[in-house]
Design an enzyme around this catalytic site. Structure first.
Site, PDB file in Angstrom:
ATOM      1  N   SER A  48       0.851  -1.185   0.000  1.00 51.98           N
ATOM      2  CA  SER A  48       0.000   0.000   0.000  1.00 51.98           C
ATOM      3  C   SER A  48       0.886   1.233   0.000  1.00 51.98           C
ATOM      4  CB  SER A  48      -0.884   0.039   1.248  1.00 51.98           C
ATOM      5  OG  SER A  48      -0.142   0.450   2.394  1.00 51.98           O
ATOM      6  N   ASP A  49       0.368   2.338  -0.527  1.00 55.31           N
ATOM      7  CA  ASP A  49       1.027   3.605  -0.266  1.00 55.31           C
ATOM      8  C   ASP A  49       0.895   3.873   1.234  1.00 55.31           C
ATOM      9  OD1 ASP A  49       2.366   5.995  -0.610  1.00 55.31           O
ATOM     10  OD2 ASP A  49       1.245   6.548  -2.404  1.00 55.31           O
ATOM     11  N   CYS A  50       1.720   4.754   1.753  1.00 61.00           N
ATOM     12  CA  CYS A  50       1.833   4.873   3.213  1.00 61.00           C
ATOM     13  C   CYS A  50       0.548   5.410   3.844  1.00 61.00           C
ATOM     14  CB  CYS A  50       3.035   5.725   3.565  1.00 61.00           C
ATOM     15  SG  CYS A  50       4.575   4.898   3.131  1.00 61.00           S
ATOM     16  N   ASP A  51       0.012   4.603   4.755  1.00 66.98           N
ATOM     17  CA  ASP A  51      -1.243   4.867   5.476  1.00 66.98           C
ATOM     18  C   ASP A  51      -2.480   4.777   4.585  1.00 66.98           C
ATOM     19  OD1 ASP A  51      -0.051   5.228   8.010  1.00 66.98           O
ATOM     20  OD2 ASP A  51       0.483   7.283   7.492  1.00 66.98           O
ATOM     21  N   ALA A  52      -2.335   4.188   3.401  1.00 65.96           N
ATOM     22  CA  ALA A  52      -3.494   4.066   2.508  1.00 65.96           C
ATOM     23  C   ALA A  52      -4.573   3.168   3.097  1.00 65.96           C
ATOM     24  CB  ALA A  52      -3.058   3.524   1.146  1.00 65.96           C
TER      25      ALA A  52
END
Length: 813
Positions: free
Chosen positions: A334-338
């Site tokens: 995932s992109d960060c905190d997605a």
């Protein structure tokens, strides 16, 4: 308890990182000096990797499994499994961003290549490959030195540079899907240790791991109240009206049926849905190439939603398309905190555990962030997630770590063990950074052959501009610490002893310009070089532009200096995204314009060598440069194709029907080139012979061959050989990218205006010529997407286009 647990894990990981740093050795699992490892089948390098992974997962407790689902994966000492950091960055050199590499040990810098948008302007796939090779080599070198905790790099960024205001467009190879895809393939093969042709990965083992991002239709960060976290690439008219209180605006655009400067009224919200047609021929092709041709070992799913569904929770995208249709065999991050955003911001998931279930069942494997650490166990307890869902993700994650050789004992004794700190910032890599900068820089204007300057005659030079005496701007974003720094001013001073300088503006935003001082210096000098443009305060991650003009008083400063100077001045632009410099293009007092993107650590030297003729510029723009009025088109409108009924002009050279400052592919040289078709193997194809008659379909007055028929063996074997002679008519040697397009006889059914189908670079001595060959497949290169997202090939006349030279090819159904 979840937060406390995750904090404890992070502390343990940091402790292990420090231990490995002290020992000056790379972190790895299955240490043969540990007697425990002899009983673990997953440590037996002679077994097939899939068997080893199954054995490893079978030994983990549920808590241990969950701990491995986040980017900061802790050690499992009882199994001699080392800690691992999934998040490292290597966009154009391994970066200080991310958490996997530190720069506070014996290795304090790395080779910083040009930002990708400039490297793409070379249209040189071999160069892209060699840059990937160098980055992978330096990354492995820092890992072997014990100063990294991971070998998975979240690059390249291959999103389409759809809108010129996008702050991260600088990270991409530009607006063309073919270029983006070929860049991805070359970079991935280079960094992962494959050959340029893609045939040398040994048993799937990797030098480093590449991750193509951001999957998919991701190209907005923060614009007019819309941000990447909340953006749904399906903005309705009602939604836009609610946000801005209006839905109409005046916009000046024209197409072939409109008089120039005609004012049109078009619906500002429009149909912003990402259509199947645009997905098929614009947004998805770079990722498909990255996976199928490049054999990328990672994909990152993006923050945004596409037509209502978050990318990281989209089973059709991650599993059906990437793994099923394309055969992806790697991990998905995932992109960060997605994952958190799916619940906390977007509200797509009702509970945190629902967000966990959504992403794991969709096919995502590792969470950049801590959300899976916090909520996966409760998701299991609430029966929203099965332990088998976790095992599926872990299979992909440990498979990747084993492919990197991190479960085979000390990496320094294995295949890539001879790569050490001496490979970082090597002279070979620094020379490559200079080569890349020189090959990418684009000459946009050169009236009366003002450039190159003579190195023989004594001269005085004034250098003006906020980007003239800084090297930080050269690096763009996702940068590291460069091997060396040299500014444009310092590089020019090596050529001209009598050089004066003034910054003109204290900062790039140029709210206050010292015009009088700059004008005074310009009057005294024989020649003037202005170094202007943008920097990361103007365009970056989380920051899109709201206009396409030079910031503040830059234009006034440029025109004032040009007017006062003895002769025409040189304008150098540092910027990732395009700017409207029509004022300079048409000003006779501005003799030459160079676009240098963000040219990396060697940018100053590259510019000086071009200005003084030690290198002949050959770069060509990888994006369209739009006029400033284009900002009246909302960034949120994802449609690529124009809509004549509303005046929506479309996007990128393939569809856009409005005025341009500079065309995609534009670029001048210190010499003149011409093209001539030497031979074309066929000028007519009878495609009806490829398939049964019922496969030929009709749409209005157009007959076409459907997607399923394009996959036939006969279609795959169809070849078209095109030989083009390129002549250098000047007195200077040069390297020249040759771009081959196809265009159609008439526009219909959302057809492209033209599209790039091939590019090659050729080096030519003055007065010489050479032939280059393009081998095409009409079913592939002449096809377009229909409204259902299926690739079709239409009957009729298609034209090969190189420069101004056309060659007709007839397709008969």
């Amino acid at each position: 308890m979840g937060e406390v647990h995750s904090h404890r894990i992070i502390i343990l990981l940091l402790i292990e990182f420090l231990v490995y740093a002290e020992s000056n050795g790379p972190p790895y699992s299955c240490d043969s000096s540990n007697p425990l490892t002899k009983s673990f089948r997953f440590c037996d390098a002679k077994l097939p990797i899939n068997k080893r992974v199954q054995d490893l997962i079978s030994r983990l407790t549920l808590d241990e499994k969950i701990s491995q689902l986040v980017n900061t994966a802790p050690a499992i000492p009882r199994l001699n499994i080392s800690a691992y950091q999934w998040w490292s960055e290597a966009l154009h050199g391994f970066s200080r961003h991310g958490k996997g590499i530190r720069f506070n040990g014996s290795i304090a810098s790395a080779t910083m290549f040009p930002q990708v948008i400039l490297t793409a302007a070379s249209f040189d796939a071999s160069l892209w490959y060699r840059i990937g090779q160098a980055i992978g080599e330096e990354a492995r070198g820092v890992y072997n030195a014990g100063e990294a905790m991971g070998m998975t790099f979240w690059a390249p960024n291959i999103n389409i540079f759809r809108d010129p205001r996008w702050g991260r467009g600088q990270e991409t190879p530009g607006e063309d899907p073919l270029v983006a895809g070929e860049y991805a393939v070359s970079y991935v093969r280079g960094i992962q240790g494959d050959s340029f042709e893609g045939t040398q990965l040994k048993d799937g083992h990797l030098k480093a791991s590449a991750c193509c991002k951001h999957f998919t239709a991701h190209d907005l960060d923060n614009w007019n109240g819309f941000d990447r976290y909340m953006f749904d690439a399906n903005v309705s008219i009602t939604n836009f009206r609610m946000r801005f209180g209006q839905c109409f605006c005046l916009c000046r655009f024209c197409d072939s049926n409109m008089q120039k400067n005609h004012f049109l009224i078009f619906l500002i919200g429009g149909n912003a849905q990402v259509t199947k047609q645009d997905l098929a021929d614009t947004y998805q092709p770079p990722f498909k190439s990255c996976v199928q041709k490049g054999q990328a070992s990672g994909i990152m799913c993006a923050y945004n939603r596409v037509n209502g569904v978050p990318n990281c929770a989209d089973y059709d995208l991650l599993t059906t398309t990437a793994r099923g249709q394309w055969g992806f065999n790697g991990y998905i991050a995932s992109d960060c905190d997605a994952v958190a955003i799916i619940h906390d911001n977007q509200g797509y998931a009702k509970l945190p555990e629902d967000a966990v279930a959504d992403v794991l069942k969709a096919g995502m494997d590792v969470n950049c962030g801590s959300y899976l650490m916090k909520y996966t166990k409760s998701a299991v307890e609430k029966k929203k997630v099965l332990e088998s869902d976790i095992d599926r993700a872990l299979n992909n994650l440990f498979l990747m770590r084993m492919r990197l050789g991190l479960f085979n004992g000390d990496p320094k004794k294995l295949e890539f063990g001879n790569i050490g700190p001496d490979h970082v910032c090597s002279q070979k890599h620094q020379d490559l950074a200079l080569e890349a900068a020189k090959k990418g820089i684009v000459l946009l204007k050169n009236s009366a052959n003002l450039l190159p300057f003579s190195k023989i005659n004594a001269m005085s030079l004034t250098v003006i501009g906020p980007n003239a005496n800084t090297s930080q701007t050269f690096l763009g974003n996702y940068e590291g610490f460069p091997c060396k720094n040299i500014t444009v001013l310092q590089a020019l001073q090596k050529y001209v002893n009598h050089t004066t300088y003034h910054e003109g503006c204290s900062f790039v935003n140029c709210t206050n310009a010292a015009i009088d001082k700059a004008v005074h210096l310009a009057k005294e000098a024989d020649y003037v070089v202005l170094v202007m443009g943008l920097d990361q305060t103007q365009e970056r991650e989380k920051h899109d532009r709201t206009d396409l003009e030079l910031p503040g008083n830059q234009e006034i400063l440029i025109t004032s200096v040009a007017q006062a100077a003895k002769g025409p001045v040189i304008l150098v632009l540092l910027c990732g995204g395009p700017v409207d410099i029509s004022f300079a293009k048409g000003n006779p007092k501005i003799g030459s314009i160079l676009w240098a993107g963000y040219p990396g650590e060697a940018g100053g030297t590259a510019l000086a060598e071009i200005i003084f003729g030690d290198h002949n510029p050959g770069g060509r723009l990888p994006v369209t440069w739009y006029p400033k009025d284009f900002i009246k088109v909302p960034m949120t409108d994802m449609r690529m194709r124009p809509d004549p009924s509303t005046g929506y002009p479309g996007r990128t050279y393939r569809f856009y029907n409005g005025p341009k400052v500079f065309e995609f592919g534009f670029g001048l040289s210190y010499t003149k080139y011409s093209y001539h078709y030497v031979s074309v193997s066929r000028n007519k194809f009878f495609l009806d012979r490829l398939s049964p008659k019922h496969a030929v379909q009709n749409s209005g007055q157009v007959r076409f061959l459907s997607d399923s028929e394009l996959e036939t063996k006969l279609c795959h074997n169809m070849k078209l050989s095109v030989s083009v002679r390129v002549d250098n008519h000047g007195e200077i040697d040069g390297k020249h990218p040759v771009l081959l397009f196809i265009k159609w006889d008439g526009l219909r059914n959302g057809n492209l205006r033209k599209k790039l189908i091939g590019f090659k670079s050729v080096s030519l001595s003055a007065g010489k010529n050479a032939e280059i060959e393009f081998v095409l497949n009409p079913c592939k290169h002449f096809s377009t997407a229909d409204e259902n997202g299926l690739m079709v090939i239409q009957e009729g006349t298609h034209y090969l286009l190189v420069g101004d030279e056309e060659y007709p090819i007839n397709l008969v159904l």
